[in-house]
Every structure is written in structure tokens, then in C-alpha cells.
Design a protein around this motif. Structure first.
Motif, PDB file in Angstrom:
ATOM      1  N   MET A  38       0.808  -1.217   0.000  1.00 33.35           N
ATOM      2  CA  MET A  38       0.000   0.000   0.000  1.00 33.35           C
ATOM      3  C   MET A  38       0.850   1.281   0.000  1.00 33.35           C
ATOM      4  O   MET A  38       0.340   2.351  -0.336  1.00 33.35           O
ATOM      5  N   TYR A  39       2.117   1.158   0.352  1.00 34.77           N
ATOM      6  CA  TYR A  39       2.960   2.341   0.530  1.00 34.77           C
ATOM      7  C   TYR A  39       3.010   3.248  -0.713  1.00 34.77           C
ATOM      8  O   TYR A  39       2.799   4.467  -0.589  1.00 34.77           O
TER       9      TYR A  39
ATOM     10  N   GLN B  47       5.349  17.624   0.657  1.00 35.00           N
ATOM     11  CA  GLN B  47       4.465  16.855   1.538  1.00 35.00           C
ATOM     12  C   GLN B  47       4.754  15.358   1.406  1.00 35.00           C
ATOM     13  O   GLN B  47       4.750  14.621   2.398  1.00 35.00           O
ATOM     14  N   GLY B  48       5.022  14.929   0.181  1.00 35.59           N
ATOM     15  CA  GLY B  48       5.319  13.518  -0.040  1.00 35.59           C
ATOM     16  C   GLY B  48       6.611  13.067   0.611  1.00 35.59           C
ATOM     17  O   GLY B  48       6.762  11.891   0.954  1.00 35.59           O
ATOM     18  N   VAL B  49       7.554  13.988   0.777  1.00 34.62           N
ATOM     19  CA  VAL B  49       8.823  13.643   1.427  1.00 34.62           C
ATOM     20  C   VAL B  49       8.582  13.129   2.843  1.00 34.62           C
ATOM     21  O   VAL B  49       9.306  12.252   3.333  1.00 34.62           O
TER      22      VAL B  49
ATOM     23  N   PRO C  74      13.201  -0.099   1.841  1.00 38.15           N
ATOM     24  CA  PRO C  74      14.560   0.344   2.155  1.00 38.15           C
ATOM     25  C   PRO C  74      14.769   1.826   1.800  1.00 38.15           C
ATOM     26  O   PRO C  74      14.160   2.349   0.874  1.00 38.15           O
ATOM     27  N   TYR C  75      15.675   2.449   2.548  1.00 39.65           N
ATOM     28  CA  TYR C  75      16.033   3.846   2.275  1.00 39.65           C
ATOM     29  C   TYR C  75      17.156   3.891   1.235  1.00 39.65           C
ATOM     30  O   TYR C  75      18.286   4.289   1.507  1.00 39.65           O
ATOM     31  N   SER C  76      16.843   3.470   0.046  1.00 35.13           N
ATOM     32  CA  SER C  76      17.820   3.475  -1.045  1.00 35.13           C
ATOM     33  C   SER C  76      17.834   4.840  -1.719  1.00 35.13           C
ATOM     34  O   SER C  76      16.777   5.348  -2.116  1.00 35.13           O
TER      35      SER C  76
ATOM     36  N   LEU D  95       8.768   7.710   6.166  1.00 33.47           N
ATOM     37  CA  LEU D  95       8.170   6.589   6.901  1.00 33.47           C
ATOM     38  C   LEU D  95       8.444   5.244   6.249  1.00 33.47           C
ATOM     39  O   LEU D  95       7.935   4.216   6.702  1.00 33.47           O
ATOM     40  N   ALA D  96       9.247   5.232   5.188  1.00 28.22           N
ATOM     41  CA  ALA D  96       9.444   4.017   4.405  1.00 28.22           C
ATOM     42  C   ALA D  96       9.927   2.854   5.264  1.00 28.22           C
ATOM     43  O   ALA D  96       9.446   1.721   5.136  1.00 28.22           O
TER      44      ALA D  96
END
Length: 284
Positions: free
Chosen positions: A75-76, A132-134, A146-148, A139-140
Motif C-alpha cells: 500500500m505504501y 508533503q510527499g517527502v 529500504p532507504y535506497s 516513513l518508508a
């Protein structure tokens, strides 16, 4: 008695004036966003609730059929899209607010093209929506994404393209409306079905034929799917689960490539921008 006549000269519209107008409108959108903390918080509540409450609840129902994948991970990308789209539409709706308070008329009588005002508005809405999306991107890690750096950059580019297109759509709607109530009514009527039919909240695989057709003709589908494919491209997912949750968009049995999907979104955005400019040229 002689009356002196004072001549007033109005500078001609030029490319330099238009660029400055775009910059001013863009800067104004950024200031409005930065000074409206209530708007920042309120626009995050809905996607966060969907992601962590609805996603967790639905995840308990499908956990056995998607081993190794948290349903919130699926859902992310949809929640990123929801955040960006809602913020972009609110930015476009500020045109109606400006009309009610007379500021829009002041912009329209300025010696710049109305197209420059529309472009500045769309760019401003896209930048604000990405900001806003940042917050959702941050929250990933909580949902197994992953924070790639490459993934983050890819999602930012796709977010901007989707936000620009939706802002252009919102500006087209707002160009002829006289009050915020009408705009929000039309916005809900247009955006909510498009959001639900974009695949943001359910997989596009094995759908009934009528629902498959609706998702295929929905422009937002081609904005959500590249984000999901980018996320799943950075995950170790079993092939069977990947085929179920990340099937892509197919035309006549052929899966569309990401560049083609993004090209469709860009083409729709350019067409909507042209319509919005024409609407503004006819605005009183």
C-alpha cells in the motif's frame, strides 16, 4: 487653465516578465504552504491512517497468501500517491480562494501572459505536493521499504510528474468556479473514484473484466504503478507474490513499460496544462 496629462506606460509582456511571473507564483505557493501548518498536518492524517490502520487490518486477512511481504509495503506507493494528489488538488483550489478575495484579478491584469500564471501555479502545486510527499517517504522504513538513494530519487521524480498533472487538472476545474464549496464537491467526485480505481489499495491482478477496464482507462493508474514497480524493484519478493501484487498495467495482454506509463502521465499533464491556459484566457 492648462491641465497636464500624465502618461502611463505599461511595459510589454516579454519572456523575462513571464519567467519572473512564474517564479513569483511559485514562491507564493511555497510561502502559503510553509505558513499553513494545519494544512500540512491534516493532509497527512488520511494517508497515515490508511497505511498503518487499514493496511495493518487488511494485512491480517491476506498474510497467508503473500508470504514474506507486509501488506503495508504494497500500500505504501498508493499512500504516497494519495498524499501527493490531495496536496496538489488543494494547491489548485487556492485559485478559487484568490478569486473570492480579488487577488486573482490583480494577477490577471499584470503585464504577463496568463499562461505564465498557470505554469507557475502548476509548478508550485507540484513542488508543494512533493514536499508533503517527502514526509511519507521518511516513513518508508516502518513498512519494510529500504532507504535506497536511487529509490528515493526515482519516487521523487515520479511524484513530481504526478503532482504536476493533478495540479493542472485541478487548475482546469478551478478556473471557472466561484466558490470553494463547489470546487471541493467536484474535487471529491472526480478524485476519489480515480484514487480507488488506480490500484493504490488493491492489486491489479486477476480483476473482473469490468474492473480491469476501469483501472486501465484511469489516468492515475499510470502514476501509481511506476511507484509500486520502483518499490518492488528494491525488495526481495518471491516471484509468485510479485506477480500477484505487482503485475503492472496491461493492454491486450502486453505489460506496459515504466517509460511508456510515465510518458502517458506527462502527455496528459501537458494536455491539461493547455486546457487550463485556455480556460484562463477566457476568464473575466
Amino acid at each position: 487653465m492648462t491641465t497636464d496629462v500624465v502618461r502611463v506606460s505599461v511595459p510589454r509582456a516579454s519572456g523575462g516578465h513571464d519567467l519572473r511571473a512564474i517564479k513569483v507564483v511559485l514562491h507564493r505557493e511555497m510561502l502559503r504552504f510553509a505558513n499553513d501548518r494545519t494544512r500540512i498536518v491534516s493532509s497527512l492524517v488520511q494517508p497515515v491512517l490508511w497505511l498503518f490502520v487499514m493496511g495493518t487490518g487488511l494485512g491480517t486477512l491476506v498474510r497467508g497468501s503473500i508470504p514474506g511481504v507486509d501488506f503495508r509495503t504494497f500500500m505504501y506507493p498508493g499512500m504516497i500517491s494519495m498524499t501527493v494528489i490531495m496536496t496538489a488538488m488543494f494547491s489548485a483550489g487556492s485559485i478559487v480562494w484568490d478569486r473570492e478575495f480579488g487577488f486573482l484579478r490583480e494577477m490577471l491584469v499584470a503585464p504577463v501572459s496568463r499562461g505564465a500564471i498557470v505554469i507557475g501555479k502548476c509548478l508550485g502545486g507540484a513542488v508543494v505536493a512533493c514536499l508533503q510527499g517527502v514526509i511519507i517517504l521518511a516513513l518508508a522504513g516502518l513498512v519494510g521499504v529500504p532507504y535506497s538513494p536511487m529509490l528515493i530519487l526515482t519516487l521523487l521524480g515520479e511524484m513530481f510528474l504526478a503532482a504536476f498533472t493533478i495540479t493542472a487538472f485541478g487548475v482546469t476545474l478551478a478556473a471557472r468556479m466561484r466558490n470553494m464549496q463547489s470546487f471541493f464537491g467536484v474535487m471529491q467526485m472526480a478524485i476519489m473514484p480515480m484514487m480507488f480505481l488506480s490500484g493504490a489499495m488493491f492489486p491489479l491482478a486477476n480483476l473482473p473484466s469490468w474492473l480491469h477496464v476501469l483501472t486501465t482507462v484511469n489516468p492515475l493508474t499510470y502514476a501509481v504503478d511506476p511507484m509500486r514497480r520502483a518499490v518492488f524493484g528494491h525488495l526481495a519478493v518471491p516471484p509468485r507474490v510479485d506477480a500477484m501484487l505487482n503485475p503492472g498495467v496491461s493492454w491486450f495482454g502486453h505489460r506496459l513499460s515504466v517509460p511508456l506509463e510515465l510518458g502517458l502521465v506527462a502527455a496528459i499533464g501537458a494536455a491539461l496544462l493547455g486546457v487550463a491556459v485556455l480556460q484562463f484566457r477566457r476568464t473575466d
